[in-house]
Design an enzyme around this catalytic site. Structure first.
Site, PDB file in Angstrom:
ATOM      1  N   ASP A  98      42.972  35.628  38.428  1.00 26.71           N
ATOM      2  CA  ASP A  98      43.504  36.967  38.718  1.00 26.71           C
ATOM      3  C   ASP A  98      44.191  37.565  37.486  1.00 26.71           C
ATOM      4  OD1 ASP A  98      44.049  39.188  40.196  1.00 26.71           O
ATOM      5  OD2 ASP A  98      45.593  38.265  41.443  1.00 26.71           O
ATOM      6  N   HIS A 142      37.920  41.589  31.869  1.00 27.08           N
ATOM      7  CA  HIS A 142      36.876  40.731  32.441  1.00 27.08           C
ATOM      8  C   HIS A 142      36.082  40.022  31.337  1.00 27.08           C
ATOM      9  CE1 HIS A 142      37.942  42.225  36.289  1.00 27.08           C
ATOM     10  NE2 HIS A 142      37.430  43.434  36.126  1.00 27.08           N
ATOM     11  N   LEU A 186      29.845  17.701  34.753  1.00 31.20           N
ATOM     12  CA  LEU A 186      30.725  18.588  35.532  1.00 31.20           C
ATOM     13  C   LEU A 186      29.843  19.572  36.295  1.00 31.20           C
ATOM     14  CD1 LEU A 186      33.550  20.076  36.051  1.00 31.20           C
ATOM     15  CD2 LEU A 186      32.973  21.459  34.059  1.00 31.20           C
TER      16      LEU A 186
HETATM   17  C1  FPP Z   1      40.559  39.342  38.835  1.00 29.79           C
HETATM   18  O1  FPP Z   1      41.189  40.248  37.981  1.00 29.79           O
HETATM   19  C2  FPP Z   1      39.246  39.006  38.341  1.00 29.79           C
HETATM   20  C3  FPP Z   1      38.078  39.314  38.959  1.00 29.79           C
HETATM   21  C4  FPP Z   1      37.972  40.047  40.238  1.00 29.79           C
HETATM   22  C5  FPP Z   1      36.795  38.951  38.366  1.00 29.79           C
HETATM   23  C6  FPP Z   1      36.785  37.619  37.720  1.00 29.79           C
HETATM   24  C7  FPP Z   1      35.604  37.558  36.890  1.00 29.79           C
HETATM   25  C8  FPP Z   1      35.564  37.048  35.641  1.00 29.79           C
HETATM   26  C9  FPP Z   1      36.688  36.355  34.971  1.00 29.79           C
HETATM   27  C10 FPP Z   1      34.295  37.096  34.931  1.00 29.79           C
HETATM   28  C11 FPP Z   1      33.434  36.059  35.556  1.00 29.79           C
HETATM   29  C12 FPP Z   1      32.270  35.835  34.755  1.00 29.79           C
HETATM   30  C13 FPP Z   1      31.782  34.617  34.545  1.00 29.79           C
HETATM   31  C14 FPP Z   1      30.593  34.501  33.711  1.00 29.79           C
HETATM   32  C15 FPP Z   1      32.402  33.402  35.125  1.00 29.79           C
HETATM   33  P1  FPP Z   1      41.514  41.677  38.551  1.00 29.79           P
HETATM   34  O2  FPP Z   1      40.475  42.614  38.095  1.00 29.79           O
HETATM   35  O3  FPP Z   1      41.708  41.585  40.026  1.00 29.79           O
HETATM   36  O4  FPP Z   1      42.858  41.965  37.818  1.00 29.79           O
HETATM   37  P2  FPP Z   1      44.056  42.841  38.365  1.00 29.79           P
HETATM   38  O5  FPP Z   1      44.559  42.158  39.605  1.00 29.79           O
HETATM   39  O6  FPP Z   1      45.015  42.792  37.253  1.00 29.79           O
HETATM   40  O7  FPP Z   1      43.508  44.192  38.637  1.00 29.79           O
END
Ligand code: FPP
Length: 231
Positions: free
Chosen positions: A14, A31, A125
């Site tokens: 998050d 992201h 893994l």
């Molecule tokens: C939460 O941050 C994150 C997500 C909803 C997406 C997570 C995805 C990635 C880290 C990329 C995944 C890709 C791969 C290849 C594994 P948020 O956007 O909810 O952040 P905020 O709460 O600050 O708005």
């Protein structure tokens, strides 16, 4: 201190958006950085001897985000799946996906299935990516499968095998970043006895050192599974 390495770590990554906004950047930059951190953490888990790493990449509720962000997230995932094939093989990392497949575009779905097949012999893994995943949705789909199977009686073990994580041991440790203390409809059934670890760091700030800090904290926990521990 002696580290007790969890067999299975689950992570709610998050705070990507907040991390980027704090730096005056568009959310999607968070992201991008988040995906790099996911890769770094997968490698660290492989080195430490963790067997399963489950990452919450996109929830059944994330469709409610602006179309542009959803498209960018899926493009990011698509690029990753395409470009990391050989790296995964070299690292001995197997990829599996959990979640609904019916709302994901045909081309991405084929990429996902292809990568699952391509990495299926890797055994160091297993990285499990939760994409269009919701814990309640998983349970409902499992119930449908139970009905379709014609089973006339069911117990916890059999029911578990119908869930998306069927055959995977329950997570020992759940990590959630960015200060939020919620499960947010992640793998609800499987988290029943999981130790929870929360950090205020946003996901793009997480690192191998922070992972080790979480595992150190986990190593100090006394897991009772409802029993009384002998003094
Ligand atoms: C939460 O941050 C994150 C997500 C909803 C997406 C997570 C995805 C990635 C880290 C990329 C995944 C890709 C791969 C290849 C594994 P948020 O956007 O909810 O952040 P905020 O709460 O600050 O708005």
């Amino acid at each position: 201190m002696e580290l007790r390495i969890p067999d299975h770590i689950a992570i709610i990554m998050d705070g990507n958006g907040r991390w980027a906004r704090k730096r005056g950047m568009p959310r999607i930059m968070g992201h991008y950085r988040g995906a790099e951190v996911a890769e770094e953490i997968a490698k660290a888990c492989a080195d430490l001897g963790v067997r399963y790493l489950t990452l919450f990449a996109f929830s059944t509720e994330n469709w409610k985000r602006p179309r542009e962000e959803v498209d960018l997230l899926f493009n990011l995932l698509r690029d990753y799946l395409k470009s990391k094939r050989e790296d995964l093989k070299k690292l001995g990392i197997r990829i599996r996906f959990i979640g609904r497949r019916d709302r994901i575009g045909g081309d991405l779905r084929s990429l996902m299935e292809d990568l699952e097949r391509y990495t299926s012999d890797n055994s160091r893994l297993t990285v499990i990516l939760a994409v269009d995943y919701g814990g309640r949705d998983d349970i409902v789909r499992a119930v449908r499968r139970v009905i379709d199977s014609g089973a006339r009686s069911i117990d916890e073990e059999t029911f578990s095998s119908f869930l998306d994580l069927g055959g995977v041991p329950d997570p020992d440790l759940l990590i959630r970043t960015a200060g939020e203390k919620r499960i947010s409809n992640f793998i609800l059934w499987n988290l029943a006895y999981t130790e929870l670890y929360f950090t205020d760091l946003c996901w793009p700030e997480f690192s191998k050192d922070e992972l080790i800090r979480a595992i150190e904290d986990f190593s100090r926990r006394k897991r009772k599974f409802g029993r009384v521990l002998d003094e």
